[in-house]
Motif scaffolding. Structure first.
Motif, PDB file in Angstrom:
ATOM      1  N   ALA A 276      -2.763  -4.131  16.254  1.00  0.00           N
ATOM      2  CA  ALA A 276      -4.167  -3.991  16.151  1.00  0.00           C
ATOM      3  C   ALA A 276      -4.766  -2.652  15.316  1.00  0.00           C
ATOM      4  N   THR A 277      -3.903  -1.948  14.842  1.00  0.00           N
ATOM      5  CA  THR A 277      -3.987  -0.785  14.003  1.00  0.00           C
ATOM      6  C   THR A 277      -3.162  -0.789  12.819  1.00  0.00           C
ATOM      7  N   VAL A 278      -3.396   0.135  11.861  1.00  0.00           N
ATOM      8  CA  VAL A 278      -2.531   0.563  10.537  1.00  0.00           C
ATOM      9  C   VAL A 278      -1.395   1.000  11.262  1.00  0.00           C
TER      10      VAL A 278
ATOM     11  N   SER B  93       0.682  -6.643   3.360  1.00  0.00           N
ATOM     12  CA  SER B  93      -0.660  -7.085   3.029  1.00  0.00           C
ATOM     13  C   SER B  93      -1.403  -6.978   4.280  1.00  0.00           C
ATOM     14  N   LEU B  94      -2.573  -6.178   4.377  1.00  0.00           N
ATOM     15  CA  LEU B  94      -3.454  -6.052   5.706  1.00  0.00           C
ATOM     16  C   LEU B  94      -4.704  -6.600   5.530  1.00  0.00           C
ATOM     17  N   GLY B  95      -4.806  -7.721   4.478  1.00  0.00           N
ATOM     18  CA  GLY B  95      -6.213  -8.204   4.478  1.00  0.00           C
ATOM     19  C   GLY B  95      -7.091  -7.419   3.810  1.00  0.00           C
ATOM     20  N   ALA B  96      -8.272  -7.265   4.385  1.00  0.00           N
ATOM     21  CA  ALA B  96      -9.429  -6.379   3.766  1.00  0.00           C
ATOM     22  C   ALA B  96      -9.344  -5.132   3.960  1.00  0.00           C
ATOM     23  N   ASP B  97      -8.191  -4.601   4.582  1.00  0.00           N
ATOM     24  CA  ASP B  97      -8.128  -3.115   5.050  1.00  0.00           C
ATOM     25  C   ASP B  97      -7.304  -2.506   3.905  1.00  0.00           C
ATOM     26  N   GLY B  98      -6.326  -3.310   3.138  1.00  0.00           N
ATOM     27  CA  GLY B  98      -5.308  -2.626   2.150  1.00  0.00           C
ATOM     28  C   GLY B  98      -4.103  -2.996   2.386  1.00  0.00           C
ATOM     29  N   GLN B  99      -3.276  -2.343   1.703  1.00  0.00           N
ATOM     30  CA  GLN B  99      -1.876  -2.637   1.639  1.00  0.00           C
ATOM     31  C   GLN B  99      -0.973  -1.368   2.183  1.00  0.00           C
ATOM     32  N   LEU B 100       0.079  -1.796   2.599  1.00  0.00           N
ATOM     33  CA  LEU B 100       0.998  -0.533   3.187  1.00  0.00           C
ATOM     34  C   LEU B 100       2.267  -0.828   2.424  1.00  0.00           C
TER      35      LEU B 100
ATOM     36  N   ALA C  50      11.074   6.818   1.117  1.00  0.00           N
ATOM     37  CA  ALA C  50      10.076   7.998   0.820  1.00  0.00           C
ATOM     38  C   ALA C  50       9.080   7.799   1.986  1.00  0.00           C
ATOM     39  N   GLY C  51       9.181   7.158   2.847  1.00  0.00           N
ATOM     40  CA  GLY C  51       8.004   7.403   4.015  1.00  0.00           C
ATOM     41  C   GLY C  51       7.111   6.033   3.866  1.00  0.00           C
ATOM     42  N   ALA C  52       5.867   6.350   4.405  1.00  0.00           N
ATOM     43  CA  ALA C  52       4.677   5.258   4.185  1.00  0.00           C
ATOM     44  C   ALA C  52       3.683   5.520   3.186  1.00  0.00           C
TER      45      ALA C  52
ATOM     46  N   THR D  32      -2.675   6.994  -0.777  1.00  0.00           N
ATOM     47  CA  THR D  32      -2.507   8.051  -0.021  1.00  0.00           C
ATOM     48  C   THR D  32      -1.265   8.057   0.935  1.00  0.00           C
ATOM     49  N   ALA D  33      -0.450   9.101   0.961  1.00  0.00           N
ATOM     50  CA  ALA D  33       0.436   9.355   2.106  1.00  0.00           C
ATOM     51  C   ALA D  33      -0.029   9.661   3.279  1.00  0.00           C
ATOM     52  N   ASP D  34      -1.358   9.948   3.350  1.00  0.00           N
ATOM     53  CA  ASP D  34      -1.830  10.340   4.789  1.00  0.00           C
ATOM     54  C   ASP D  34      -2.490   9.023   5.295  1.00  0.00           C
ATOM     55  N   VAL D  35      -1.591   8.225   5.612  1.00  0.00           N
ATOM     56  CA  VAL D  35      -1.839   6.887   6.262  1.00  0.00           C
ATOM     57  C   VAL D  35      -2.837   6.866   7.610  1.00  0.00           C
ATOM     58  N   PRO D  36      -3.994   6.151   7.426  1.00  0.00           N
ATOM     59  CA  PRO D  36      -4.887   6.251   8.649  1.00  0.00           C
ATOM     60  C   PRO D  36      -4.387   5.404   9.688  1.00  0.00           C
ATOM     61  N   LEU D  37      -3.323   6.086  10.422  1.00  0.00           N
ATOM     62  CA  LEU D  37      -2.746   5.456  11.561  1.00  0.00           C
ATOM     63  C   LEU D  37      -3.501   4.686  12.721  1.00  0.00           C
ATOM     64  N   ASP D  38      -4.646   5.345  13.080  1.00  0.00           N
ATOM     65  CA  ASP D  38      -5.594   5.018  13.947  1.00  0.00           C
ATOM     66  C   ASP D  38      -6.684   4.058  13.806  1.00  0.00           C
ATOM     67  N   ARG D  39      -6.762   3.610  12.385  1.00  0.00           N
ATOM     68  CA  ARG D  39      -7.565   2.655  11.869  1.00  0.00           C
ATOM     69  C   ARG D  39      -7.606   1.287  12.433  1.00  0.00           C
ATOM     70  N   VAL D  40      -8.446   0.891  12.918  1.00  0.00           N
ATOM     71  CA  VAL D  40      -8.342  -0.634  13.728  1.00  0.00           C
ATOM     72  C   VAL D  40      -8.446  -1.529  12.606  1.00  0.00           C
ATOM     73  N   LEU D  41      -7.759  -2.464  12.516  1.00  0.00           N
ATOM     74  CA  LEU D  41      -7.595  -3.622  11.484  1.00  0.00           C
ATOM     75  C   LEU D  41      -8.659  -4.452  11.782  1.00  0.00           C
ATOM     76  N   THR D  42      -9.259  -4.880  10.458  1.00  0.00           N
ATOM     77  CA  THR D  42     -10.541  -5.552  10.359  1.00  0.00           C
ATOM     78  C   THR D  42     -10.152  -6.926  11.190  1.00  0.00           C
ATOM     79  N   GLU D  43      -9.067  -7.484  10.732  1.00  0.00           N
ATOM     80  CA  GLU D  43      -8.604  -8.722  11.262  1.00  0.00           C
ATOM     81  C   GLU D  43      -7.241  -8.434  12.224  1.00  0.00           C
ATOM     82  N   PRO D  44      -7.335  -8.111  13.398  1.00  0.00           N
ATOM     83  CA  PRO D  44      -5.972  -7.952  13.947  1.00  0.00           C
ATOM     84  C   PRO D  44      -5.160  -9.125  14.006  1.00  0.00           C
ATOM     85  N   ALA D  45      -3.805  -8.680  13.878  1.00  0.00           N
ATOM     86  CA  ALA D  45      -3.022  -9.761  13.945  1.00  0.00           C
ATOM     87  C   ALA D  45      -2.409 -10.085  15.208  1.00  0.00           C
ATOM     88  N   ALA D  46      -2.331 -11.183  15.720  1.00  0.00           N
ATOM     89  CA  ALA D  46      -1.860 -11.679  17.377  1.00  0.00           C
ATOM     90  C   ALA D  46      -0.414 -11.857  17.167  1.00  0.00           C
TER      91      ALA D  46
END
Length: 315
Positions: A197-199, A220-227, A232-234, A301-315
């Motif tokens: 549901a979130t990044v 690939s997280l669709g319209a939200d971007g890529q991870l 080295a981390g995220a 960014t290395a400051d990943v927006p962990l709480d961002r809700v995905l535009t298209e949540p993956a079921a």
């Protein structure tokens, strides 16, 4: 040089329509015919960037011959593996709002000797390859462990492997430690067996794939971007898109951008996002050229927006 492997290539026809109305006669306003399959698209994007690529793929019948011809016209070196069955033909219908309806044929069933010939051809053509990109679904006849065998053989020969597949084939290959895997959000959710549901959910899922063997995960997280999650981390990256015209091959273009830029680190992630953002603004499965890219629009960014809700949540 980037070698691509496409076990289930296709001849892709894309039609642009004003709207898609079931049961009605729909007149297309535009059409394209392209060689298809995820690895094929990676080769097309790599070639568009002016980098040498070799495409290994099983080809059969008139559709297969046309795929080879179209690739040759785009300056892509083809390493065909002749098969008895006919290469599949797929259809995509694109609407003005970006909605895409795809009809994908199953493809031919590969005999045991054809499967081994495909593996052997990869081995023969991989000398000097900076990366081997193994992409797409497996055709009938190939067990889910086929990609795992390919990764093992490639690593034994000293090659780096990028794997873009899903389901049992992805899970089976993880034990052989591919250098990077590239799932989308749905494939990532399927691999870990729970919705995203979130990044932050995507980061945790990527870390689980690394625990199972993947050395890096490019998601690939669709319209939200890529991870990108690696040693080295995220890192998280995104870019604005004015209008989505077609998302066919956008993920493949992203993988090409990632590998062209070296296949590791934030700079490669930025290249992946620039290529993906350019691809969705082009018709059909057209791959972006350098003139289509807007690298300055990409934010990493290395400051990943962990709480961002995905535009298209993956079921």
């Amino acid at each position: 040089m980037i070698l691509t492997v496409t076990p289930n290539p296709s001849l892709d026809r894309t039609y642009e329509v004003p709207s898609l109305d079931r049961g009605e006669v729909v007149r297309a306003t535009g059409e394209r015919m392209d060689p298809g399959g995820k690895g094929v698209n990676v080769s097309r994007a790599v070639a568009a960037a002016g980098v040498r690529t070799v495409a290994v793929l099983p080809l059969g019948g008139a559709p297969g011959a046309l795929v080879a011809q179209l690739l040759d016209e785009q300056g892509i070196e083809v390493a065909p593996v002749p098969v008895t069955g006919q290469t599949r033909s797929n259809i995509a219908v694109a609407e003005p709002d970006g909605t895409l309806t795809k009809i994908n044929a199953p493809g031919p069933e590969l005999a045991e000797r054809e499967q081994e010939s495909l593996l052997a051809t990869v081995g023969e053509r991989s000398a000097g390859a900076d990366w081997i990109a193994c992409c797409g679904s497996l055709p009938r006849g190939l067990e889910p462990s086929w990609y795992a065998e390919l990764v093992a053989r490639a690593h034994a020969a000293g090659a780096r492997i990028a794997l873009d597949t899903s389901g049992p084939a992805l899970l089976a290959a993880l034990a052989e430690r591919p250098d990077v895997v590239k799932p989308n959000a749905e494939e990532l959710a399927e691999a870990v067996g729970r919705p995203l549901a979130t990044v932050g959910d995507a980061v945790k899922a990527a870390e689980e794939l690394r625990e199972l063997g993947a050395r890096a995960v490019l998601a690939s997280l669709g319209a939200d971007g890529q991870l990108l999650v690696d040693d080295a981390g995220a890192h998280f990256a995104s870019a604005p898109v004015d209008a989505v015209r077609s998302n066919v091959g956008a993920g493949d273009s992203s993988l090409a951008g990632f590998l062209i830029a070296g296949g590791t680190g934030p700079a490669a992630l930025a290249s992946a996002v620039a290529h993906g953002a350019a691809a969705v603004q082009l018709p059909g499965s057209v791959m972006p050229s350098p003139s289509d890219l807007v690298p300055d629009a990409v934010t990493v960014t290395a400051d990943v927006p962990l709480d961002r809700v995905l535009t298209e949540p993956a079921a």
